[in-house]
Design an enzyme around this catalytic site. Structure first.
Site, short mmCIF file in Angstrom:
data_model
loop_
_atom_site.label_atom_id
_atom_site.label_comp_id
_atom_site.label_asym_id
_atom_site.label_seq_id
_atom_site.Cartn_x
_atom_site.Cartn_y
_atom_site.Cartn_z
CE1 TYR A 11 -38.74 -25.65 8.10
CE2 TYR A 11 -36.86 -24.36 8.88
CZ TYR A 11 -37.99 -24.49 8.08
OH TYR A 11 -38.36 -23.46 7.26
CG ASN A 32 -30.45 -37.64 18.83
OD1 ASN A 32 -31.23 -36.85 18.31
ND2 ASN A 32 -29.44 -37.26 19.60
CG LEU A 33 -36.44 -39.52 16.68
CD1 LEU A 33 -37.53 -40.56 16.95
CD2 LEU A 33 -36.85 -38.65 15.49
CB ALA A 75 -25.93 -29.68 14.59
CB SER A 77 -29.22 -25.54 15.33
OG SER A 77 -30.57 -25.74 15.67
CE1 TYR A 142 -25.45 -24.33 15.23
CE2 TYR A 142 -25.64 -22.03 14.58
CZ TYR A 142 -25.83 -23.36 14.31
OH TYR A 142 -26.40 -23.74 13.12
NE ARG A 222 -30.34 -12.87 12.57
CZ ARG A 222 -29.79 -11.79 13.13
NH1 ARG A 222 -29.59 -10.70 12.42
NH2 ARG A 222 -29.43 -11.82 14.40
N1 UDP Z 1 -36.57 -12.72 17.35
C1 UDP Z 1 -37.47 -11.90 18.03
N2 UDP Z 1 -38.44 -12.50 18.77
C2 UDP Z 1 -38.56 -13.84 18.88
C3 UDP Z 1 -37.64 -14.66 18.17
C4 UDP Z 1 -36.66 -14.07 17.42
O1 UDP Z 1 -37.40 -10.67 17.98
O2 UDP Z 1 -39.46 -14.32 19.59
C5 UDP Z 1 -35.51 -12.08 16.55
C6 UDP Z 1 -34.11 -12.46 16.96
O3 UDP Z 1 -33.67 -11.68 18.05
C7 UDP Z 1 -33.37 -12.18 15.66
C8 UDP Z 1 -34.37 -12.55 14.56
O4 UDP Z 1 -35.64 -12.53 15.21
O5 UDP Z 1 -33.09 -10.80 15.57
C9 UDP Z 1 -34.14 -13.93 13.98
O6 UDP Z 1 -34.05 -14.84 15.05
P1 UDP Z 1 -34.21 -16.40 14.85
O7 UDP Z 1 -34.14 -17.04 16.21
O8 UDP Z 1 -35.44 -16.65 14.05
O9 UDP Z 1 -32.98 -16.81 13.94
P2 UDP Z 1 -31.38 -16.60 14.16
O10 UDP Z 1 -31.02 -15.43 13.28
O11 UDP Z 1 -31.12 -16.36 15.61
O12 UDP Z 1 -30.80 -17.87 13.66
#
Ligand code: UDP
Length: 347
Positions: A11, A32-33, A75, A77, A142, A222
């Site tokens: 991505y 490596n797809l 990686a 992730s 991670y 976030r």
């Molecule tokens: N999240 C959620 N429902 C989902 C996926 C993610 O509530 O189906 C929440 C997750 O718990 C976090 C935020 O969305 O609080 C961002 O998560 P994401 O996996 O997008 O990114 P991260 O911050 O983990 O890299």
């Protein structure tokens, strides 16, 4: 410049690849797809279908040509998955990066850009912007694996003079504003693409993980940064690397709660987004928001696409045109790649 991009079929990597091409650079991709898509690599880009665990093959690529810069995205992730498979994550991310860094250092690469992560700040609860010099306290294998790689790069600089940038980026989101690429993971775990699929009727109710975090509405906060803004930052830091190594936070400094993201998607799409509460997800810190003062000051970078509405709008547009993402394209020849494919989904 002649750029070698690992993970360029993923991505963020694929968006940086088109950013580099748009800026007039020459690009080759190693992937490596395992999670990326061949169809996300534009035609005209050389593609090495290799695993970075294959140190000999990597060394051959670095030894046989002169690369001006290597950009490392490849990686594993997923924070949550790393809590279940800690040694797999540590080994896979660190060993692959070491193979690459060693091959670069020994073959005279002068510039290296590394995709690090905000997850290395996840160890304690914070309710203010995370400064560039914040203490590293990874809360997941991670995050730890990324920090180990940053440390290896410090030694590559001291001993081999290989300058590097470690970009600790926050939540990459959105899609190429020209509609050439978008976000696609299998399985998808990220909030914005899942919520968009829900609003488009491509999947069932969205689960919101946790409603008892100490934030304004009880859901996690976030810092969403548009992937095209990320690509711009990568291109700017490459130029800086002639002089010294750098480590930067990379976010837009604005935090949105999970519920605010849901509301933005409802606002931009004009549709109701069905959702329900679910238990907290392990490893999720309450709040991750960047203070990106240093990269702004030192490179002149600033985000242009990172308002939550633009992020959602670009992601929504891409998904409407590509409801099956790249999946239908998996395995097809590069010559069949086209910027926009698939049927538009009616809202
Ligand atoms: N999240 C959620 N429902 C989902 C996926 C993610 O509530 O189906 C929440 C997750 O718990 C976090 C935020 O969305 O609080 C961002 O998560 P994401 O996996 O997008 O990114 P991260 O911050 O983990 O890299």
């Amino acid at each position: 410049m002649k750029c070698l991009v690992t993970g360029g079929a993923g991505y963020v990597g694929s968006h940086v690849v088109i950013g580099l091409l748009d800026a007039g650079h020459e690009v080759a991709v190693i992937d490596n797809l395992s999670t990326g898509y061949r169809a996300a690599v534009p035609s005209g880009v050389r593609f090495f279908p290799l695993d970075l665990l294959d140190a000999e093959a990597i060394n051959k690529i670095l030894a046989s040509e002169k690369w001006d810069v290597v950009l490392h995205f490849a990686a594993l992730s997923l924070v949550n998955e790393s809590m279940r498979k800690p040694f797999y994550y540590l080994r896979q991310n660190y060993i692959t990066a070491l193979n690459l860094i060693e091959a670069c250092a020994q073959n005279g690469v002068r510039r290296f850009v590394f995709s690090s992560t905000a997850a290395l700040f996840g160890g304690k609860e914070r309710f203010s912007l995370i400064p560039d010099n914040a203490r590293v306290e990874a809360s997941s294998p991670y995050g730890e694996s990324k920090f180990l790689i940053e440390r290896a790069l410090v030694w590559a600089d001291q001993i081999y003079g290989m300058r590097s940038a470690s970009l600790r980026y926050f939540n990459a989101a959105g899609a190429d504003p020209l509609g050439r690429l978008g976000e696609e993971h299998t399985p998808e775990t990220h909030l914005i693409p899942l919520a968009i699929d829900t609003v488009l009727g491509l999947r069932g109710k969205l689960k919101i993980f946790g409603n008892d975090y100490p934030t304004r509405d009880g859901t996690c906060i976030r810092d969403y940064i548009h992937v095209t803004d990320l690509a711009d930052a990568y291109i700017r830091v490459i130029e800086l690397l002639d002089r010294r190594s750098v480590t930067y936070n990379l976010g837009n400094g604005l935090g949105f709660t999970n519920m605010e993201v849901v509301q933005a998607i409802e606002h931009v799409s004009g549709r109701k987004l069905p959702w329900e509460w679910a238990p907290r997800r392990t490893g999720d810190p309450s709040m991750l928001v960047a203070d990106s003062a240093l990269i702004r000051r030192e490179t002149g970078w600033s985000p242009h696409y990172s308002s939550i509405d633009i992020i959602v709008e670009t992601a929504l547009q891409w998904r409407k045109r590509n409801p099956h993402g790249y999946r239908k394209q998996a395995g097809i020849g590069q010559e069949k790649w086209s910027p926009i494919f698939g049927q538009e989904v009616e809202l």
